[in-house]
Design a protein around this motif. Structure first.
Motif, short mmCIF file in Angstrom:
data_model
loop_
_atom_site.label_atom_id
_atom_site.label_comp_id
_atom_site.label_asym_id
_atom_site.label_seq_id
_atom_site.Cartn_x
_atom_site.Cartn_y
_atom_site.Cartn_z
N PRO A 1 2.14 -4.11 4.26
CA PRO A 1 0.81 -4.45 3.92
C PRO A 1 -0.50 -3.73 4.40
O PRO A 1 -0.32 -2.78 5.18
CB PRO A 1 0.65 -5.79 4.67
N PRO A 2 -1.56 -3.57 3.58
CA PRO A 2 -2.72 -2.86 4.01
C PRO A 2 -3.30 -3.33 5.34
O PRO A 2 -3.04 -4.56 5.65
CB PRO A 2 -3.58 -2.76 2.79
N GLY A 3 -4.03 -2.38 6.01
CA GLY A 3 -4.55 -3.01 7.09
C GLY A 3 -3.70 -2.70 8.44
O GLY A 3 -2.70 -1.90 8.42
N ALA B 1 15.41 1.53 -8.24
CA ALA B 1 15.35 0.28 -7.60
C ALA B 1 14.07 0.45 -6.55
O ALA B 1 14.15 1.55 -5.75
CB ALA B 1 16.40 -0.31 -6.74
N PRO B 2 13.15 -0.44 -6.51
CA PRO B 2 12.03 -0.23 -5.46
C PRO B 2 12.47 -0.29 -4.07
O PRO B 2 13.40 -1.17 -3.71
CB PRO B 2 11.36 -1.56 -5.74
N ALA B 3 12.04 0.66 -3.27
CA ALA B 3 12.16 0.78 -1.93
C ALA B 3 11.24 0.35 -1.07
O ALA B 3 11.05 -0.33 0.00
CB ALA B 3 12.83 1.99 -1.49
N VAL B 4 9.81 0.80 -1.37
CA VAL B 4 8.67 0.63 -0.33
C VAL B 4 7.72 0.03 -1.48
O VAL B 4 7.24 1.03 -2.29
CB VAL B 4 8.28 1.99 0.41
N LEU B 5 7.16 -0.90 -0.98
CA LEU B 5 5.99 -1.69 -1.68
C LEU B 5 4.70 -1.51 -0.83
O LEU B 5 4.78 -2.12 0.29
CB LEU B 5 6.25 -3.00 -2.22
N HIS B 6 3.65 -0.94 -0.89
CA HIS B 6 2.47 -0.82 -0.16
C HIS B 6 1.24 -0.91 -1.19
O HIS B 6 1.23 -0.79 -2.19
CB HIS B 6 2.43 0.83 0.44
N GLY B 7 0.17 -1.25 -0.18
CA GLY B 7 -1.13 -1.50 -0.90
C GLY B 7 -2.14 -0.87 -0.26
O GLY B 7 -3.37 -1.31 -0.06
N SER B 8 -2.08 0.25 0.42
CA SER B 8 -3.18 1.11 1.05
C SER B 8 -4.12 1.44 0.26
O SER B 8 -4.08 2.07 -0.88
CB SER B 8 -2.49 2.20 1.88
N ASP C 1 -1.80 -12.31 1.87
CA ASP C 1 -2.19 -11.79 0.56
C ASP C 1 -0.93 -10.95 0.14
O ASP C 1 -0.36 -11.06 -1.03
CB ASP C 1 -3.45 -11.11 0.56
N ALA C 2 -0.36 -10.16 1.08
CA ALA C 2 0.49 -9.17 0.86
C ALA C 2 1.94 -10.05 0.63
O ALA C 2 2.75 -9.56 -0.40
CB ALA C 2 0.95 -8.43 2.06
#
Length: 715
Positions: free
Chosen positions: A274-276, A32-39, A287-288
């Motif tokens: 989220p990134p940033g 199962a997904p635990a951490v979603l990130h977009g760096s 956006d995130a």
């Protein structure tokens, strides 16, 4: 009177810590997904894998990075050989185990304090938190993106070891004696540790150290039992499910995140990073939220307004007609707002921007209770209330917690713990709901020794249609003190800056007549674009700008000294004074031109129409010179309020003055220089043209630089 929710149940949980709850989820649903990130930046090696590994694979995308058959997967960003994607519960658990083994191999003592200095956008942040708990230690998240705050937090601990990377270690200015694990540099060694859970030594009583305050951070120790109780209460109140995706808008060192990550990772949900930076503005958060299909958003009142109300910026929300739901938050089912007071009209405005059935929770949660406390949502009201713009409801305590207003101060009692004074005033209403009454630390002592609760005045000021938010503070200058009202515009008011200096103090005093004692009414009004706030979203009264030193003009009735006595002369308006000073400067320039540069303005032989145009040019040059001199001596004070830094402000001030003054001598010298006198032509170019270019560049930098202060104000 003590208040407890009907749903409070003193049942013993089936696990003893939040870590055990997470580990059970990792065993039961490792994929199962635990951490979603977009760096968009590589982490320099992950604590639980080899450098260059691809965490989370490329599920949902094709090898070229485009959308795959399973649809777009949030957070997959390619950067060289490293691709950032979702972390599953199994991967997160394995990486945390490896880092925990690394800490234990370094002889970390049981209960050792582990400080973590990483940005919120880095998934390694959660790896470090879980690893510290797995190694039997206590974690503390410090602000790595604001080095000054981070250094103060580290000084208030100090930790046994700091987990960070090389870039943030430099900013935190870690002393040489401090043990540091650089995640990037030691990635290979960490990757070689076992992926199985270590044999945990006898753990510490404390699970985390949280911080309250920014200018003077105060560490608050939170035990395992309290952290689990806070999560359990949140899970019941928010009805958390494994399908939820959580997004926090605050920094990692803020209590909402430092203790609230459990809401996602102990319920089977996913945590969206989220990134940033948290202060990058609302666009990257929206956006995130849209890409990750966020269902639970944890934020503060100002950020909630910026995300949900178009044009609100950082101003608080105000009542507005019902509008269509915010498109970027169409999947949101729960909005939790904490960190500061939220008035009923603000609460209703946020509710109107969510889809039907979504909830808005106003949460009052001090650091000492691990981010759990009281909550209120609109369905708790038994009927409509008058004056919603002056009422802020705290609601009812969390499940398992108790709320007790003792002598006006709210005390919270967690399950199995002692009562915690919050420093906030509250009253229990006849409908059974707690109502906020201000903060004890904000109380003002007037000159006659009486006390004043500014919250009452601030709530009354908000009832005026011209104001969206207000803070009343006492400002001391030398031996003189005065009450100042700092007011903000209603949401998305485009005329706030264009309407001139705004409402004078007399308007505000007339509005407060009969509602406040004459001595308690503010004598000064300072208009702000938005209230300054801490990183936790709380009003930062210490950062309020100082008002002008001059006293406001007294009302006409007060200026009458006696019957038949003339009123004292009023000071000349600033614009009239500038105009009067400009006239002699302009005349002096026109008179001195033929004296300093004989023949430079001689129009003999120039045809009539062109002679007039050249004469107008000479007049404009003299007028620009006069304006530049006035700006040189009077423009610095107006520019200083923009908050763009002292050095840049000084350079821009001098540049603008030079851009205006230089035309008068430059054109006269050019007209006297022979066309082929190259030495003189070159000297004039480098004496005037090049400095003019540099001055223009400095002004451009000044205009493009974002003000350091998060607010803009009028004097």
């Amino acid at each position: 009177m003590t208040q407890a929710p009907p749903s409070a149940r003193p049942e013993r949980p089936d696990v003893d810590t939040v870590l055990e709850r997470f580990e059970r989820l990792a065993r039961d649903a490792p994929g199962a997904p635990a951490v979603l990130h977009g760096s968009a930046e590589p982490s320099g090696g992950s604590p639980g894998g080899s450098p260059g590994a691809t965490p989370g694979g490329t599920r949902g995308r094709d090898p070229e990075g485009g959308p795959g058959r399973d649809g777009p997967a949030y957070g997959l960003r390619s950067h060289g050989a490293l691709t950032h994607g979702p972390l599953s519960y199994g991967e997160l658990d394995a990486r945390a185990n490896r880092l925990a083994h690394h800490l234990l191999d370094g002889a970390m003592p049981p209960g050792g304090l582990v400080a973590i200095g990483l940005p919120a956008a880095r998934p390694e942040l959660l790896v470090c938190v879980l690893a510290a708990l797995k190694a039997g230690g206590t974690y503390a998240l410090v602000d790595a993106t604001a080095p000054r705050t981070g250094r103060r937090q580290l000084a208030a601990l100090p930790p046994y070891v700091l987990l960070t990377d090389a870039a943030h270690q430099v900013g935190l200015d870690v002393p040489e004696r401090q043990a540091v694990v650089r995640l990037g540099a030691e990635a290979a060694r960490i990757a070689g540790r076992p992926a199985t859970a270590p044999a945990r030594p006898p753990g510490a009583r404390d699970a985390a150290v949280l911080f309250t305050g920014a200018a003077d951070p105060r560490p608050v120790r939170v035990g395992h039992a309290l952290l689990l109780a806070a999560y359990t209460a949140w899970a019941e109140l928010a009805r958390l499910t494994p399908a939820d995706r959580h997004l926090f808008t605050c920094g990692p060192d803020v209590t909402a995140f430092a203790a609230g990550w459990t809401r996602a990772l102990c319920s089977g949900g996913a945590l969206v990073l989220p990134p940033g930076r948290p202060d990058d503005g609302p666009r990257h958060l929206l956006d995130a939220a849209r890409e990750a299909r966020v269902t639970v958003l944890h934020t503060d009142p100002a950020t909630a307004a910026a995300l949900l109300l178009p044009g609100a910026s950082a101003a608080p929300p105000v009542p507005a007609p019902r509008r269509t739901p915010a498109p970027d938050l169409a999947t949101l089912r729960l909005l939790t707002v904490t960190g500061d007071r939220l008035y009923l009209d603000e609460h209703s405005a946020l509710q109107d921007r969510l889809r039907p059935g979504a909830r808005v929770l106003n949460v009052w949660a001090p650091t000492e209770t691990a981010g759990a406390g009281t909550s209120f949502e609109l369905p708790q009201l038994q009927g409509p209330l008058d004056d919603p713009e002056r009422i802020s409801l705290l609601g009812a305590p969390f499940p398992g917690f108790r709320a007790d207003p003792r002598d006006g101060e709210l005390h919270l009692t967690p399950p199995g713990g002692a009562a915690v004074p919050t420093g906030d005033q509250a009253v229990l209403r006849p409908d059974g709901l707690l109502e906020f009454g201000g903060r004890l630390r904000d109380r003002i002592t007037l000159d006659d020794g009486t006390g004043l609760d500014p919250y009452t005045l601030e709530s009354e000021i908000r009832t005026h249609p011209a104001f969206g938010a207000a803070v009343v503070a006492r400002v001391t200058s030398g031996s003189r003190s005065r009450l100042v009202a700092y007011v903000c515009p209603p949401t998305a008011d485009p005329l706030w800056r264009a309407a001139g200096p705004g409402a004078p103090p007399e308007v505000l005093r007339a509005h407060l007549a009969g509602k406040a004692a004459p001595d308690a009414a503010p004598r000064h009004v300072v208009r702000l674009r938005a209230l300054p706030r801490t990183r936790a979203g709380q009003e930062d009264r210490a950062a309020l700008p100082r008002p002008p030193e001059q006293e406001p003009p007294a009302p006409a009735a007060a200026r009458r000294v006696g019957k038949g006595a003339p009123a004292p002369a009023e000071p000349m308006p600033r614009g009239c004074a500038a105009g009067c000073a400009a006239v002699p400067l302009f005349a002096a320039a026109m008179v001195l031109t033929p004296v300093l540069w004989p023949g430079s303005t001689d129009l003999t032989g120039v045809p009539g129409p062109w002679a007039f145009l050249f004469f107008v040019l000479y007049v404009c040059e003299s007028a620009a010179f006069a304006a530049g001199v006035l700006f040189l001596f009077g423009g610095r004070a107006r520019m200083a309020g923009q908050g763009r830094g002292r050095a840049l402000t000084t350079a821009a001030h001098l540049s603008v003055a030079y851009l205006l003054i230089a035309w008068w001598p430059q054109d006269n010298l050019y007209r006297l220089a022979a066309r082929h006198d190259w030495p003189r032509q070159a000297a004039l170019v480098y004496a005037f043209n090049v400095p003019l270019m540099c001055a223009g560049l400095i002004v451009a930098c000044y205009l493009l630089r974002t003000p350091r202060s998060p607010f803009d104000f009028d004097d």
